[in-house]
Design a protein around this motif. Structure first.
Motif, PDB file in Angstrom:
ATOM      1  N   THR A  88       0.901  -1.323   0.056  1.00 24.22           N
ATOM      2  CA  THR A  88      -0.077  -0.112   0.033  1.00 24.22           C
ATOM      3  C   THR A  88       1.132   1.250   0.163  1.00 24.22           C
ATOM      4  OG1 THR A  88      -0.164   0.041   2.363  1.00 24.22           O
ATOM      5  CG2 THR A  88      -1.793  -1.205   1.183  1.00 24.22           C
ATOM      6  N   SER A  89       0.402   2.487  -0.281  1.00 25.68           N
ATOM      7  CA  SER A  89       1.203   3.429  -0.373  1.00 25.68           C
ATOM      8  C   SER A  89       0.174   4.745  -0.329  1.00 25.68           C
ATOM      9  CB  SER A  89       1.814   3.744  -1.616  1.00 25.68           C
ATOM     10  OG  SER A  89       1.047   3.448  -2.790  1.00 25.68           O
ATOM     11  N   LEU A  90       0.703   5.863  -0.208  1.00 25.38           N
ATOM     12  CA  LEU A  90      -0.044   7.192  -0.504  1.00 25.38           C
ATOM     13  C   LEU A  90       0.250   7.717  -1.713  1.00 25.38           C
ATOM     14  CD1 LEU A  90      -1.684   9.233   1.522  1.00 25.38           C
ATOM     15  CD2 LEU A  90       0.266  10.640   1.442  1.00 25.38           C
ATOM     16  N   TYR A  91      -0.974   7.899  -2.655  1.00 22.38           N
ATOM     17  CA  TYR A  91      -0.677   8.461  -4.184  1.00 22.38           C
ATOM     18  C   TYR A  91      -0.647   9.942  -4.044  1.00 22.38           C
ATOM     19  CZ  TYR A  91      -1.662   8.709  -9.207  1.00 22.38           C
ATOM     20  OH  TYR A  91      -1.544   9.304 -10.318  1.00 22.38           O
ATOM     21  N   ILE A  92       0.062  10.599  -4.714  1.00 23.85           N
ATOM     22  CA  ILE A  92       0.316  11.929  -4.848  1.00 23.85           C
ATOM     23  C   ILE A  92      -0.216  12.167  -6.085  1.00 23.85           C
ATOM     24  CG2 ILE A  92       1.902  13.909  -4.389  1.00 23.85           C
ATOM     25  CD1 ILE A  92       3.638  11.836  -2.898  1.00 23.85           C
ATOM     26  N   ARG A  93      -1.051  13.486  -6.082  1.00 25.98           N
ATOM     27  CA  ARG A  93      -1.636  14.037  -7.506  1.00 25.98           C
ATOM     28  C   ARG A  93      -1.343  15.416  -7.672  1.00 25.98           C
ATOM     29  NH1 ARG A  93      -4.925  12.643 -11.647  1.00 25.98           N
ATOM     30  NH2 ARG A  93      -3.372  10.930 -11.799  1.00 25.98           N
ATOM     31  N   PRO A  94      -0.163  15.873  -8.189  1.00 23.48           N
ATOM     32  CA  PRO A  94       0.159  17.231  -8.384  1.00 23.48           C
ATOM     33  C   PRO A  94      -0.612  17.664  -9.712  1.00 23.48           C
ATOM     34  CG  PRO A  94       2.101  16.103  -8.028  1.00 23.48           C
ATOM     35  CD  PRO A  94       1.057  15.167  -8.302  1.00 23.48           C
ATOM     36  N   PHE A  95      -1.132  18.752  -9.915  1.00 26.35           N
ATOM     37  CA  PHE A  95      -1.675  19.185 -11.088  1.00 26.35           C
ATOM     38  C   PHE A  95      -1.747  20.716 -11.328  1.00 26.35           C
ATOM     39  CE2 PHE A  95      -6.279  20.379  -9.686  1.00 26.35           C
ATOM     40  CZ  PHE A  95      -6.225  19.725  -8.418  1.00 26.35           C
ATOM     41  N   MET A  96      -1.630  21.215 -12.258  1.00 25.04           N
ATOM     42  CA  MET A  96      -1.583  22.536 -12.620  1.00 25.04           C
ATOM     43  C   MET A  96      -2.947  23.033 -13.483  1.00 25.04           C
ATOM     44  SD  MET A  96       1.359  24.824 -13.983  1.00 25.04           S
ATOM     45  CE  MET A  96       2.677  24.261 -13.148  1.00 25.04           C
ATOM     46  N   ILE A  97      -3.373  23.836 -13.167  1.00 28.86           N
ATOM     47  CA  ILE A  97      -4.655  24.622 -14.174  1.00 28.86           C
ATOM     48  C   ILE A  97      -4.646  25.914 -14.372  1.00 28.86           C
ATOM     49  CG2 ILE A  97      -6.299  22.706 -13.548  1.00 28.86           C
ATOM     50  CD1 ILE A  97      -7.432  24.288 -11.073  1.00 28.86           C
ATOM     51  N   GLY A  98      -5.310  26.120 -15.490  1.00 23.20           N
ATOM     52  CA  GLY A  98      -5.239  27.689 -16.106  1.00 23.20           C
ATOM     53  C   GLY A  98      -6.521  28.128 -15.643  1.00 23.20           C
ATOM     54  N   LEU A  99      -6.657  29.318 -15.060  1.00 22.51           N
ATOM     55  CA  LEU A  99      -7.889  29.659 -14.458  1.00 22.51           C
ATOM     56  C   LEU A  99      -8.541  31.129 -14.820  1.00 22.51           C
ATOM     57  CD1 LEU A  99      -7.066  28.595 -10.578  1.00 22.51           C
ATOM     58  CD2 LEU A  99      -8.985  27.641 -12.266  1.00 22.51           C
ATOM     59  N   ASP A 100      -7.870  31.824 -16.140  1.00 23.03           N
ATOM     60  CA  ASP A 100      -8.356  33.074 -16.320  1.00 23.03           C
ATOM     61  C   ASP A 100      -9.633  32.872 -16.625  1.00 23.03           C
ATOM     62  OD1 ASP A 100      -5.841  33.791 -16.228  1.00 23.03           O
ATOM     63  OD2 ASP A 100      -5.822  34.760 -18.228  1.00 23.03           O
ATOM     64  N   PRO A 101     -10.672  33.743 -16.279  1.00 24.96           N
ATOM     65  CA  PRO A 101     -12.129  33.647 -16.428  1.00 24.96           C
ATOM     66  C   PRO A 101     -12.446  34.231 -17.776  1.00 24.96           C
ATOM     67  CG  PRO A 101     -11.790  35.473 -14.765  1.00 24.96           C
ATOM     68  CD  PRO A 101     -10.277  34.815 -15.220  1.00 24.96           C
ATOM     69  N   ALA A 102     -12.233  33.718 -19.048  1.00 27.59           N
ATOM     70  CA  ALA A 102     -12.414  34.407 -19.985  1.00 27.59           C
ATOM     71  C   ALA A 102     -12.625  33.153 -21.182  1.00 27.59           C
ATOM     72  CB  ALA A 102     -11.526  35.591 -20.527  1.00 27.59           C
ATOM     73  N   LEU A 103     -13.483  33.227 -22.366  1.00 23.10           N
ATOM     74  CA  LEU A 103     -13.658  32.297 -23.167  1.00 23.10           C
ATOM     75  C   LEU A 103     -12.727  32.364 -24.451  1.00 23.10           C
ATOM     76  CD1 LEU A 103     -17.571  31.491 -22.883  1.00 23.10           C
ATOM     77  CD2 LEU A 103     -15.804  30.557 -21.838  1.00 23.10           C
ATOM     78  N   GLY A 104     -11.932  33.429 -24.309  1.00 23.41           N
ATOM     79  CA  GLY A 104     -11.110  33.599 -25.750  1.00 23.41           C
ATOM     80  C   GLY A 104      -9.903  32.547 -25.421  1.00 23.41           C
ATOM     81  N   VAL A 105      -9.558  31.805 -26.444  1.00 21.74           N
ATOM     82  CA  VAL A 105      -8.456  30.891 -26.575  1.00 21.74           C
ATOM     83  C   VAL A 105      -7.070  31.485 -26.548  1.00 21.74           C
ATOM     84  CG1 VAL A 105      -7.497  28.868 -27.676  1.00 21.74           C
ATOM     85  CG2 VAL A 105     -10.012  29.617 -27.999  1.00 21.74           C
ATOM     86  N   HIS A 106      -6.656  31.717 -25.071  1.00 23.94           N
ATOM     87  CA  HIS A 106      -5.160  32.257 -24.910  1.00 23.94           C
ATOM     88  C   HIS A 106      -4.935  31.547 -23.647  1.00 23.94           C
ATOM     89  CE1 HIS A 106      -5.870  35.474 -27.503  1.00 23.94           C
ATOM     90  NE2 HIS A 106      -7.286  35.782 -26.925  1.00 23.94           N
ATOM     91  N   ALA A 107      -3.565  31.414 -23.680  1.00 14.99           N
ATOM     92  CA  ALA A 107      -2.873  31.233 -22.307  1.00 14.99           C
ATOM     93  C   ALA A 107      -3.361  31.843 -21.067  1.00 14.99           C
ATOM     94  CB  ALA A 107      -1.409  30.835 -22.543  1.00 14.99           C
ATOM     95  N   SER A 108      -3.383  31.030 -20.180  1.00 16.04           N
ATOM     96  CA  SER A 108      -4.035  31.719 -18.703  1.00 16.04           C
ATOM     97  C   SER A 108      -2.844  32.672 -18.163  1.00 16.04           C
ATOM     98  CB  SER A 108      -4.633  30.988 -17.823  1.00 16.04           C
ATOM     99  OG  SER A 108      -5.622  30.445 -18.021  1.00 16.04           O
ATOM    100  N   HIS A 109      -3.239  33.682 -17.479  1.00  8.04           N
ATOM    101  CA  HIS A 109      -2.226  34.520 -16.614  1.00  8.04           C
ATOM    102  C   HIS A 109      -2.442  34.036 -15.259  1.00  8.04           C
ATOM    103  CE1 HIS A 109      -1.667  36.821 -20.186  1.00  8.04           C
ATOM    104  NE2 HIS A 109      -2.723  37.158 -20.503  1.00  8.04           N
ATOM    105  N   HIS A 110      -3.640  33.609 -14.877  1.00  6.52           N
ATOM    106  CA  HIS A 110      -3.743  33.163 -13.555  1.00  6.52           C
ATOM    107  C   HIS A 110      -3.762  31.582 -13.626  1.00  6.52           C
ATOM    108  CE1 HIS A 110      -4.776  32.609  -9.360  1.00  6.52           C
ATOM    109  NE2 HIS A 110      -6.136  32.396  -9.746  1.00  6.52           N
ATOM    110  N   VAL A 111      -3.090  31.103 -12.604  1.00 10.72           N
ATOM    111  CA  VAL A 111      -2.780  29.441 -12.752  1.00 10.72           C
ATOM    112  C   VAL A 111      -2.824  29.091 -11.226  1.00 10.72           C
ATOM    113  CG1 VAL A 111      -1.317  27.525 -13.200  1.00 10.72           C
ATOM    114  CG2 VAL A 111      -1.692  29.682 -14.943  1.00 10.72           C
ATOM    115  N   GLN A 112      -3.160  27.738 -10.885  1.00 11.79           N
ATOM    116  CA  GLN A 112      -2.892  27.291  -9.696  1.00 11.79           C
ATOM    117  C   GLN A 112      -2.279  25.984  -9.801  1.00 11.79           C
ATOM    118  OE1 GLN A 112      -6.764  27.166  -7.667  1.00 11.79           O
ATOM    119  NE2 GLN A 112      -6.271  28.894  -6.250  1.00 11.79           N
ATOM    120  N   PHE A 113      -1.179  25.611  -8.891  1.00 10.57           N
ATOM    121  CA  PHE A 113      -0.601  24.351  -8.955  1.00 10.57           C
ATOM    122  C   PHE A 113      -1.179  23.875  -7.446  1.00 10.57           C
ATOM    123  CE2 PHE A 113       2.868  21.892  -6.552  1.00 10.57           C
ATOM    124  CZ  PHE A 113       2.835  21.002  -7.642  1.00 10.57           C
ATOM    125  N   ILE A 114      -1.684  22.617  -7.530  1.00 10.86           N
ATOM    126  CA  ILE A 114      -2.460  22.098  -6.362  1.00 10.86           C
ATOM    127  C   ILE A 114      -1.720  20.605  -5.857  1.00 10.86           C
ATOM    128  CG2 ILE A 114      -4.652  21.452  -5.429  1.00 10.86           C
ATOM    129  CD1 ILE A 114      -5.945  23.486  -7.390  1.00 10.86           C
TER     130      ILE A 114
END
Ligand SMILES: *Cc1c(COP(=O)(O)O)cnc(C)c1O
Length: 355
Positions: A132-158
């Motif tokens: 058994t073990s502890l599974y670790i899931r790091p992830f990063m998401i782009g969060l800009d609240p706009a529907l235009g197709v561009h890279a986000s300026h606001h991001v979170q790493f969780i």
């Protein structure tokens, strides 16, 4: 680096019984979050009670899959300490995925601190039963609240973590796979080398169909020639043919697995010749039919190795290694799990003690 602020959960969850764990379902009490804003960089690293995220319905991740992730494990050793396996490789790969997906680079020190501080806080969640073990899931998401197709300026790493049970409670059973003819997972120039959610969404249909047909996974073919094999399900794949180890080369549409890399190193240590190159499905069937195919297995963090006992394409079917786990597959499993759980010496310096 900014200090990580810790807000403890008011009420702790009851820890599940290790024998009842279902992969990825039993999240712990806390999670790590750090924000990124263009111009400001990474800021406010924090550990907070585990719970739903509040994100804008127009956030890019929800519409354009601006997301990358990683998967690694924390292992409890016989003396009760907790260690990680090659976390530097996961962080390096996450930054390679970030580059492909127009997400910001995260300093390795920050990502590592987020992972280790969370694991330390959740140390009682790292199960003690065998395998058994502890599974670790790091992830990063782009969060800009706009529907235009561009890279986000606001991001979170969780980072979220969850205890996981033994992958093989009944021993390493070989799986049946078939060569997927219709769907492709990735193409050169696409996002196959990045660990990004969209690759998984694209693979669901083939996985579903395989399961319905009685197979555990598909063997993916390259998207251009539909001829060369790439991965098996969400694992890298290796073959032992005529004494030699063969695995697809990292051509841009194959995910560079940490387990793959570790297996290649061990196999070379043991004196095997390892060829990373283009391998056609035809070559595999021929080898199976003329008796030179000795073993086949998938590699990945979750299963470590997964022996392949049957391979099918259309109406054609071949049995590999008598539908039993082969000696090299078994040796890789024993060696890697031995190092990960601290039962065998770590001569490559792959493990990192957390606490
Ligand atoms: C994560 C992953 C792997 C395995 O990588 P490991 O680092 O060994 O866990 C293989 N293929 C795909 C598509 C993956 O997403």
């Amino acid at each position: 680096m900014e200090e990580i602020k810790i807000t403890r959960a008011a009420k702790l969850k009851e820890k599940p019984d290790s024998s009842t764990l279902v992969f990825g379902k039993n999240m712990t009490d806390h999670m790590f979050i750090v924000d990124y804003d263009e111009g400001k960089g990474w800021h406010d690293p924090r550990i907070v009670p585990y719970g739903p995220l509040q994100i804008d319905p127009a956030a890019k991740v929800l519409h354009y899959a601006e997301e990358i992730f990683e998967g690694l494990k924390a292992y409890r050793t016989a003396d009760g300490s907790i260690q990680l396996f090659r976390p530097d490789c996961n962080i390096e790969r996450m930054n390679n995925s970030a580059e492909r997906m127009c997400l910001p680079q995260i300093p390795a020190e920050l990502a590592m601190a987020g992972i280790t501080e969370l694991v330390k806080l959740e140390r009682d969640w790292v199960p003690t039963e065998k395998d058994t073990s502890l599974y670790i899931r790091p992830f990063m998401i782009g969060l800009d609240p706009a529907l235009g197709v561009h890279a986000s300026h606001h991001v979170q790493f969780i980072v979220i973590v969850c205890p996981v049970g033994a992958y093989y409670p009944e021993g390493l059973a070989p799986v049946k796979i078939y060569v997927e003819q219709e769907d492709v997972r990735a193409v050169k120039g696409g996002t196959g080398m990045a660990k990004t959610g969209g690759n998984y969404a694209a693979s669901l249909r083939a996985g579903d169909r395989a399961e319905k047909a009685g197979y555990s996974q598909v063997l993916w073919l390259d998207g251009v020639h539909r001829k060369y094999i790439e991965e098996v399900g969400a694992m890298n794949v290796m073959f032992k043919i005529n004494g030699k180890i063969l695995t697809p080369d990292l051509n841009g549409s194959v995910l560079p697995g940490v387990t793959r890399r570790s297996c290649i190193q061990l196999l070379k240590d043991w004196g095997y010749e390892v060829e990373e190159r283009r391998i056609s499905a035809e070559e595999l069937f021929q080898a199976a039919k003329n008796g030179t195919m000795e073993e086949a297995w998938g590699t990945g963090t979750a299963a470590v190795v997964s022996p392949i006992g049957e391979l099918a394409e259309g109406d054609e079917k071949v049995i590999i290694s008598g539908n039993k786990i082969g000696p090299v597959t078994q040796r890789l499993y024993d060696e890697l799990t031995g190092i990960q759980w601290g039962r065998l010496p770590d001569t490559h310096g792959w493990t990192v003690k957390v606490c």
